[in-house]
Design a protein around this motif. Structure first.
Motif, short mmCIF file in Angstrom:
data_model
loop_
_atom_site.label_atom_id
_atom_site.label_comp_id
_atom_site.label_asym_id
_atom_site.label_seq_id
_atom_site.Cartn_x
_atom_site.Cartn_y
_atom_site.Cartn_z
N PRO A 287 0.83 -1.22 0.00
CA PRO A 287 0.00 0.00 0.00
C PRO A 287 0.86 1.26 0.00
O PRO A 287 1.99 1.28 0.51
CB PRO A 287 -0.80 -0.12 1.30
CG PRO A 287 -0.78 -1.57 1.64
CD PRO A 287 0.53 -2.09 1.16
N ALA A 288 0.31 2.33 -0.54
CA ALA A 288 1.05 3.59 -0.65
C ALA A 288 1.37 4.18 0.71
O ALA A 288 2.32 4.96 0.85
CB ALA A 288 0.23 4.59 -1.47
N GLY A 289 0.60 3.83 1.71
CA GLY A 289 0.81 4.40 3.04
C GLY A 289 1.90 3.72 3.84
O GLY A 289 2.10 4.06 5.02
N LEU A 290 2.60 2.76 3.25
CA LEU A 290 3.68 2.06 3.94
C LEU A 290 5.03 2.43 3.37
O LEU A 290 5.15 2.77 2.18
CB LEU A 290 3.49 0.54 3.84
CG LEU A 290 2.28 -0.08 4.52
CD1 LEU A 290 2.30 -1.60 4.32
CD2 LEU A 290 2.24 0.27 5.99
N VAL A 291 6.03 2.36 4.20
CA VAL A 291 7.42 2.51 3.77
C VAL A 291 8.18 1.30 4.27
O VAL A 291 7.76 0.63 5.22
CB VAL A 291 8.06 3.81 4.32
CG1 VAL A 291 7.37 5.03 3.76
CG2 VAL A 291 8.03 3.82 5.84
N SER A 292 9.31 1.02 3.63
CA SER A 292 10.14 -0.09 4.07
C SER A 292 11.45 0.46 4.61
O SER A 292 11.92 1.54 4.23
CB SER A 292 10.41 -1.06 2.92
OG SER A 292 11.11 -0.41 1.87
N ALA A 293 12.04 -0.30 5.51
CA ALA A 293 13.32 0.08 6.09
C ALA A 293 14.08 -1.18 6.45
O ALA A 293 13.48 -2.22 6.78
CB ALA A 293 13.12 0.96 7.33
N SER A 294 15.40 -1.09 6.40
CA SER A 294 16.25 -2.20 6.80
C SER A 294 16.48 -2.12 8.30
O SER A 294 16.94 -1.10 8.82
CB SER A 294 17.58 -2.15 6.05
OG SER A 294 18.43 -3.19 6.45
N ILE A 295 16.16 -3.20 9.02
CA ILE A 295 16.26 -3.16 10.48
C ILE A 295 17.16 -4.28 10.99
O ILE A 295 17.36 -5.31 10.33
CB ILE A 295 14.89 -3.26 11.16
CG1 ILE A 295 14.25 -4.63 10.86
CG2 ILE A 295 13.96 -2.14 10.74
CD1 ILE A 295 13.11 -4.98 11.77
N ASP A 296 17.66 -4.06 12.17
CA ASP A 296 18.37 -5.08 12.92
C ASP A 296 17.30 -5.95 13.60
O ASP A 296 16.52 -5.47 14.42
CB ASP A 296 19.28 -4.42 13.96
CG ASP A 296 20.01 -5.43 14.83
OD1 ASP A 296 19.70 -6.63 14.75
OD2 ASP A 296 20.88 -5.01 15.60
N THR A 297 17.23 -7.24 13.26
CA THR A 297 16.16 -8.10 13.78
C THR A 297 16.27 -8.35 15.28
O THR A 297 15.31 -8.79 15.90
CB THR A 297 16.15 -9.45 13.05
OG1 THR A 297 17.44 -10.06 13.16
CG2 THR A 297 15.80 -9.26 11.58
N SER A 298 17.43 -8.06 15.85
CA SER A 298 17.58 -8.26 17.29
C SER A 298 17.07 -7.08 18.09
O SER A 298 16.64 -7.22 19.23
CB SER A 298 19.04 -8.52 17.64
OG SER A 298 19.49 -9.71 17.02
N THR A 299 17.15 -5.87 17.49
CA THR A 299 16.78 -4.67 18.24
C THR A 299 15.56 -3.96 17.69
O THR A 299 14.94 -3.16 18.38
CB THR A 299 17.95 -3.67 18.23
OG1 THR A 299 18.17 -3.22 16.87
CG2 THR A 299 19.23 -4.31 18.76
N GLY A 300 15.23 -4.23 16.42
CA GLY A 300 14.11 -3.53 15.79
C GLY A 300 14.48 -2.15 15.30
O GLY A 300 13.62 -1.44 14.78
N LEU A 301 15.75 -1.74 15.44
CA LEU A 301 16.20 -0.44 14.98
C LEU A 301 16.79 -0.54 13.59
O LEU A 301 16.99 -1.63 13.05
CB LEU A 301 17.24 0.13 15.96
CG LEU A 301 16.74 0.38 17.38
CD1 LEU A 301 17.88 0.90 18.27
CD2 LEU A 301 15.57 1.35 17.40
N LEU A 302 17.06 0.63 13.00
CA LEU A 302 17.60 0.67 11.65
C LEU A 302 18.96 -0.01 11.60
O LEU A 302 19.73 0.02 12.56
CB LEU A 302 17.72 2.11 11.18
CG LEU A 302 16.41 2.91 11.06
CD1 LEU A 302 16.71 4.37 10.71
CD2 LEU A 302 15.49 2.30 10.01
N SER A 303 19.25 -0.63 10.47
CA SER A 303 20.54 -1.26 10.27
C SER A 303 20.84 -1.28 8.78
O SER A 303 19.97 -1.60 7.96
CB SER A 303 20.54 -2.69 10.80
OG SER A 303 21.72 -3.37 10.44
N SER A 304 22.06 -0.92 8.44
CA SER A 304 22.43 -0.90 7.02
C SER A 304 22.58 -2.30 6.45
O SER A 304 22.57 -2.48 5.23
CB SER A 304 23.76 -0.13 6.84
OG SER A 304 24.78 -0.75 7.61
#
Length: 792
Positions: free
Chosen positions: A740-757
């Motif tokens: 859906p247009a209202g969603l964005v994707s991001a790469s996350i660290d699966t252990s912390t749920g924070l952003l990760s490159s």
């Protein structure tokens, strides 16, 4: 002498004239009471209600009278000749009444004192059948004569004959020759033999005592009369007469030619028609077209039955259905066959009788199949049943399983047969087109004849973990994302009112500490579901359940609802899951697509409606997490499987999503799953609410692929769902869900749920994605609760 002749003729003339005058006077008196025979031009022959699939397979037929209207052009000439020779040989010559026939009948009566010949013409019979009663009075007979004369003026001879041959009662609730051909011979009129046509033509005189099912000898004698008259009138040759006379009487009762087995769905369609049309539904010739397709319905039937029989096989053999002899003189094959003919069969189970037992095989006589052999491969599964959670040792020879004289059940296995039994377990499977709510397949139990209780829409069972997607959907609208960390740790809640502690546990009883919402749903973490319910609010969760179509008036507003303590029917469950499959809309399930009258006029057409209940983004996120329940995932270097991993293995697709469900003590096993084209729910359980599904031990007589251990949603209900979906989804190529247009994707660290490159992709509603990158010394939050908070 001549004078006496003149006087006699005068007397006859006077009596005849007096009779005519009397008839004219009588006509003047009752003429106003006579019905308008012109109505015959618009007559609607009462025909039963028929229920069809979308692809015109007959599912069921309802109605007291069996009638299949046929035009005169479709009727074989020998059949017409048989009726005319027997009922009205001068039909095409008389004006509606037959003076010659009346005089002949009178002469027979005067000379013998017996009424051996009827004087009513076919036209008179039409008048009586459509307008009059069968009371034997002078007034009724006069009315019949006048009506016959009127009918002859309004209709052609062929029109009269067509009405007669379609209206006349012919026994066993068949009305008209088309229905009689089906009821007695299971044939269309064009396929009848001369002997069969003569048999049907002999029925009008007394269908209850001359029909070939109830009274074959009398029927055969009556057939001889019909054939004799056809020979006398030159309608058949001597050779045809001899051949037909020698033909054996093979009539037997044939029900409606059902071509698709869907009795639970048919009854739902039947009740819907009664709601719309009342008792007229039985006589208006309604053709009801349901929403199911034959291949999907058949797949649903087989999936559910095989799943229930598979459960039974795992839990052991409960023994024979009856013992017909034990020692002494065994029954002969004729006795066995007669007994088997009295027994029902429950597809795919057929009754059979054991006639002999060898070391690793048994000989049996199977209903309508004759003698056969049960080889060891069809017997070796049958270790004795002790209890739902206990089975005896694996048998080593056939004598441990069956004995001569036992009545058993068998079912097909490859080219041969295997031992079976009528299961005590039951279940349901229902599938919808998620965009409209049209039911594409429905099976409400093992066998409708055995038990008409429709578990799809009548069995309210505890939801178990099938409820969790609705709890998680609420949480996503109240501060959580699929990347949020929630504490997967034991809960110990003291209830001061009751003086007890509530200690809900995961199943299995394993805890992983901080865990992402996606993984928690995919792995069905109980304590996480409770914590999400607490943080998003019970009132909000109750409202969400109400929006999805569940009856919240009967649901206690307690934390236990996060674990599936509320009850729902499989139909309510599949409707709820449809909203995840269709992008957030609530649909109303329906089984009737349209209803037509006998002439093809559409009387009812379904008009599906949608109501948005959750956002497209919310539906996508829950669907994505339920996809992980099937495909699995990873947290850091750790791989994990979701509870629905068997579905991914069975279907080999990546566009499916679903959720298992198992209640306390495994009393109910669920699996609900979908892709954009189909959503289906399977449920398995005992009709006795208190009876658990139990456990099974490994059976060394069977292969390595057998299911053993506890009975859960993933092992008991999921295979049924998957077997149906293999067929249902074969019509559709793999279809990844659009974002859906209202969603964005991001790469996350699966252990912390924070952003990760170097992390994994996760989806977020715009504005809820994490803003910080993961660092080794990050101080994490668990949803709305700090990591330093108590874990209990």
């Amino acid at each position: 002498m001549f004078k006496w002749l003149i006087r006699l003729l005068s007397l006859v003339f006077f009596l005849g004239l007096s009779g005519i005058v009397a008839l004219l006077v009588l006509y003047q008196q009752i003429g106003a009471e006579l019905p308008d025979v012109s109505a015959l031009k618009e007559v609607r022959l009462e025909t039963p209600m028929r229920i069809y699939s979308q692809d015109n397979e007959l599912i069921s037929q309802y109605g007291e009278q069996r009638r299949t209207p046929v035009s005169i052009e479709q009727m074989p000439q020998p059949l017409i000749d048989a009726f005319l020779a027997t009922e009205d040989a001068r039909f095409y010559e008389h004006p509606g009444i037959d003076p010659v026939g009346i005089v002949r009948a009178a002469m027979v009566w005067l000379s013998t004192g017996e009424k051996r010949q009827g004087a009513s013409t076919i036209t008179q019979q039409v008048a009586r059948n459509f307008f009059l009663t069968r009371e034997k009075t002078i007034v009724r007979k006069v009315k019949e004569i006048f009506l016959a004369l009127h009918i002859e003026k309004q209709l052609s001879k062929n029109e009269i004959l067509e009405l007669y041959l379609n209206k006349i009662p012919l026994g066993h609730r068949s009305h008209g020759v088309g229905a009689a051909a089906q009821v007695y011979y299971g044939k269309d009129l064009a396929d009848l033999t001369l002997a069969e046509m003569a048999m049907i033509a002999g029925l009008p005189k007394a269908p209850s005592i001359l029909n070939p099912i109830s009274h074959p000898h009398r029927a055969e004698e009556r057939r001889a009369v019909v054939l004799g008259r056809m020979l006398e009138t030159g309608k058949i040759t001597q050779a045809q007469y001899n051949e037909a006379m020698a033909a054996p009487v093979k009539a037997r009762y044939h029900g409606a030619e059902i071509t698709l087995n869907a009795p639970y769905l048919a009854e739902m369609a039947h009740q819907f028609a009664l709601t719309l049309f009342g008792e007229e539904a039985y006589t208006r010739g309604l053709n009801i077209y349901t929403t199911v397709h034959a291949d999907e319905q058949q797949a649903a039937n087989e999936a559910l039955v095989n799943g229930l029989l598979g459960y039974d096989l795992r839990h052991g053999y409960r023994g024979s259905a009856a013992t017909l002899w034990q020692g002494g003189t065994p029954w002969n094959e004729e006795q066995i066959t007669e007994h088997l003919d009295t027994l029902p069969d429950y597809w795919p189970l057929l009754p059979a009788v054991v006639t002999g037992v060898s070391e690793r095989s048994a000989t049996v006589v199977i209903k309508e199949k004759g003698s056969s052999t049960l080889e060891w491969d069809g017997l070796k599964w049958a270790r004795a049943y002790i209890a739902d959670n206990r089975q005896a040792h694996a048998p080593k020879q056939a004598s441990e399983i069956v004995k001569a004289g036992e009545q058993i059940w068998v079912r097909p296995q490859g080219e041969g047969w295997m031992l079976g039994q009528v299961p005590e377990i039951n279940g349901a499977l229902v599938a919808l087109e998620p965009q409209t709510g049209a039911v594409t397949a429905l099976s409400g139990g093992f066998n409708f004849t055995l038990n008409k209780f429709n578990r799809v829409n009548q069995a309210e069972r505890q939801m178990g973990s099938n409820i969790k997607p609705f709890i998680y959907s609420t949480a996503l609208d109240h501060g959580f994302t699929l990347a949020s960390l929630v504490n997967d740790a034991p809960i110990n809640h003291w209830d001061a009112g009751s003086g007890n502690s509530w200690k809900p546990r995961n199943s299995p009883n394993v805890y992983d500490g901080p865990i992402r919402v996606r993984e928690a749903l995919a792995r069905s973490k109980n304590v996480v579901s409770i914590r999400l319910l607490r943080d998003s609010g019970i009132a909000n969760a109750m409202q969400r359940l109400n929006d999805f179509g569940f009856d919240t008036a009967s649901i206690p507003a307690t934390e236990s609802l996060a674990l599936g303590s509320p009850s729902a029917t499989p139909l309510q469950m599949v409707t709820g899951y449809a909203a995840f499959a269709n992008g957030g809309y609530r649909v109303s399930p329906f089984v009737v697509e349209r209803i037509e009258d006998a002439n093809g006029l559409v009387l009812y057409q379904a008009a599906p409606e949608q109501q948005r209940i959750i956002s497209e983004e919310n539906a996508f996120l829950i669907s994505s997490a339920l996809g992980s329940a099937i495909q699995g995932g990873a947290s850091g270097s750790r791989r994990w499987n979701g509870t629905g991993w068997r579905a991914g293995r069975a279907l080999g697709r990546t566009d499916i999503a679903g959720k298992t469900g198992t209640t306390n003590d495994s009393r109910d096993a669920w699996f609900s799953g979908f892709n954009p084209n189909r959503v289906a729910t399977a449920w398995v359980g005992f009709d006795d609410f208190g009876r658990p599904l139990g456990r099974t031990a490994y059976n060394p007589n069977l292969g390595r692929d057998q299911v053993a251990g506890g009975e859960f949603g993933g092992s008991t209900a999921l295979p049924i769902w998957a077997d149906y979906m293999k067929v249902a989804l074969s019509h559709f190529p793999e279809q990844p869900r659009s974002v859906p247009a209202g969603l964005v994707s991001a790469s996350i660290d699966t252990s912390t749920g924070l952003l990760s490159s170097q992390g994994r992709t996760e989806y977020f509603v715009k504005g809820t994605e994490p803003q910080r990158y993961s660092r080794p010394d990050s101080h994490q939050q668990f949803g709305g609760t700090s990591v330093t908070d108590e874990l209990f």
